[in-house]
Design a protein around this motif. Sequence first.
Motif, PDB file in Angstrom:
ATOM      1  N   PHE A   1       0.812  -1.141   0.075  1.00 31.65           N
ATOM      2  CA  PHE A   1      -0.231  -0.098   0.013  1.00 31.65           C
ATOM      3  C   PHE A   1       0.794   1.263  -0.105  1.00 31.65           C
ATOM      4  N   ALA A   2       2.125   1.231   0.848  1.00 33.95           N
ATOM      5  CA  ALA A   2       2.929   2.489   0.889  1.00 33.95           C
ATOM      6  C   ALA A   2       3.521   2.732  -0.539  1.00 33.95           C
ATOM      7  N   VAL A   3       3.794   1.678  -1.286  1.00 35.28           N
ATOM      8  CA  VAL A   3       4.758   1.682  -2.337  1.00 35.28           C
ATOM      9  C   VAL A   3       3.544   2.503  -3.319  1.00 35.28           C
ATOM     10  N   ALA A   4       2.348   1.848  -3.612  1.00 35.40           N
ATOM     11  CA  ALA A   4       1.279   2.249  -4.304  1.00 35.40           C
ATOM     12  C   ALA A   4       0.732   3.764  -3.867  1.00 35.40           C
TER      13      ALA A   4
ATOM     14  N   VAL B   1      -5.506  -2.592   9.867  1.00 37.45           N
ATOM     15  CA  VAL B   1      -5.229  -4.177   9.675  1.00 37.45           C
ATOM     16  C   VAL B   1      -5.940  -4.647  10.897  1.00 37.45           C
ATOM     17  N   HIS B   2      -5.848  -6.158  11.105  1.00 30.99           N
ATOM     18  CA  HIS B   2      -6.554  -6.818  12.002  1.00 30.99           C
ATOM     19  C   HIS B   2      -6.054  -6.405  13.411  1.00 30.99           C
ATOM     20  N   GLY B   3      -7.179  -5.838  14.039  1.00 31.71           N
ATOM     21  CA  GLY B   3      -6.985  -5.203  15.320  1.00 31.71           C
ATOM     22  C   GLY B   3      -6.061  -4.190  15.578  1.00 31.71           C
ATOM     23  N   HIS B   4      -5.649  -3.391  14.456  1.00 31.04           N
ATOM     24  CA  HIS B   4      -4.640  -2.266  14.831  1.00 31.04           C
ATOM     25  C   HIS B   4      -4.741  -1.364  13.741  1.00 31.04           C
ATOM     26  N   VAL B   5      -4.204  -0.238  13.750  1.00 28.82           N
ATOM     27  CA  VAL B   5      -3.990   0.857  12.803  1.00 28.82           C
ATOM     28  C   VAL B   5      -2.615   1.360  12.553  1.00 28.82           C
ATOM     29  N   VAL B   6      -2.457   1.681  11.419  1.00 29.34           N
ATOM     30  CA  VAL B   6      -0.963   2.077  10.966  1.00 29.34           C
ATOM     31  C   VAL B   6      -1.119   3.603  10.258  1.00 29.34           C
TER      32      VAL B   6
ATOM     33  N   LEU C   1       5.548   6.752   3.751  1.00 25.89           N
ATOM     34  CA  LEU C   1       6.421   6.122   4.798  1.00 25.89           C
ATOM     35  C   LEU C   1       5.355   5.637   6.016  1.00 25.89           C
ATOM     36  N   TYR C   2       5.298   4.419   6.331  1.00 22.22           N
ATOM     37  CA  TYR C   2       4.481   3.863   7.380  1.00 22.22           C
ATOM     38  C   TYR C   2       5.156   4.156   8.746  1.00 22.22           C
ATOM     39  N   TYR C   3       4.326   4.429   9.821  1.00 23.00           N
ATOM     40  CA  TYR C   3       4.829   4.819  11.009  1.00 23.00           C
ATOM     41  C   TYR C   3       4.031   3.730  12.059  1.00 23.00           C
ATOM     42  N   ASP C   4       4.671   3.214  12.773  1.00 24.21           N
ATOM     43  CA  ASP C   4       4.217   2.264  13.722  1.00 24.21           C
ATOM     44  C   ASP C   4       5.045   1.854  14.930  1.00 24.21           C
ATOM     45  N   SER C   5       4.564   1.265  15.931  1.00 26.58           N
ATOM     46  CA  SER C   5       5.385   0.972  16.976  1.00 26.58           C
ATOM     47  C   SER C   5       6.202  -0.485  16.631  1.00 26.58           C
TER      48      SER C   5
ATOM     49  N   LYS D   1       1.496  -7.227   7.146  1.00 29.83           N
ATOM     50  CA  LYS D   1       0.041  -7.230   7.630  1.00 29.83           C
ATOM     51  C   LYS D   1      -0.885  -6.776   6.384  1.00 29.83           C
ATOM     52  N   LYS D   2      -2.078  -7.423   6.196  1.00 31.36           N
ATOM     53  CA  LYS D   2      -3.073  -6.941   5.265  1.00 31.36           C
ATOM     54  C   LYS D   2      -3.842  -5.942   5.461  1.00 31.36           C
ATOM     55  N   VAL D   3      -3.737  -4.815   4.788  1.00 28.95           N
ATOM     56  CA  VAL D   3      -4.903  -3.770   4.972  1.00 28.95           C
ATOM     57  C   VAL D   3      -6.157  -4.181   4.573  1.00 28.95           C
ATOM     58  N   THR D   4      -7.118  -4.080   5.719  1.00 23.94           N
ATOM     59  CA  THR D   4      -8.475  -4.334   5.415  1.00 23.94           C
ATOM     60  C   THR D   4      -9.380  -3.330   5.088  1.00 23.94           C
ATOM     61  N   MET D   5      -9.016  -2.116   5.581  1.00 22.20           N
ATOM     62  CA  MET D   5      -9.779  -0.923   5.235  1.00 22.20           C
ATOM     63  C   MET D   5      -8.868   0.442   5.594  1.00 22.20           C
ATOM     64  N   TYR D   6      -9.008   1.540   4.599  1.00 21.28           N
ATOM     65  CA  TYR D   6      -8.145   2.725   5.089  1.00 21.28           C
ATOM     66  C   TYR D   6      -9.037   4.022   4.882  1.00 21.28           C
TER      67      TYR D   6
END
Length: 108
Positions: A66-69, A79-84, A90-94, A100-105
Amino acid sequence: VRGVLNDVPEVENMSWEDAYDMAADFGMELCAIPDDNKVVDKILTDKFKYTAHKLSKDERCTVKEFAVANPCGTFVLKVHGHVVTLIDGLYYDSWDSGDKKVTMYYQK
């Protein structure tokens, strides 16, 4: 959705305390805990005017893909049980959630 209290302040330039208070207020209004999906959706779509996009199983890709696109723009990826947070490709996360698969954005 774990992480919303880290991601909203990141993309909206607000303190963690202010984000928590806002989530608690929306949670109270919706009779839900502050990180419930309903609360997250209302904060992002109503308060910050993000557009929600649900992905079918066939459309789902990894956070890295998703980030590349999407090299430009501000997104909150679910993503399942989490947001990014994704800002300008550039993605930011702890932790490294790139596989992980993106289910919605949500897109700003």
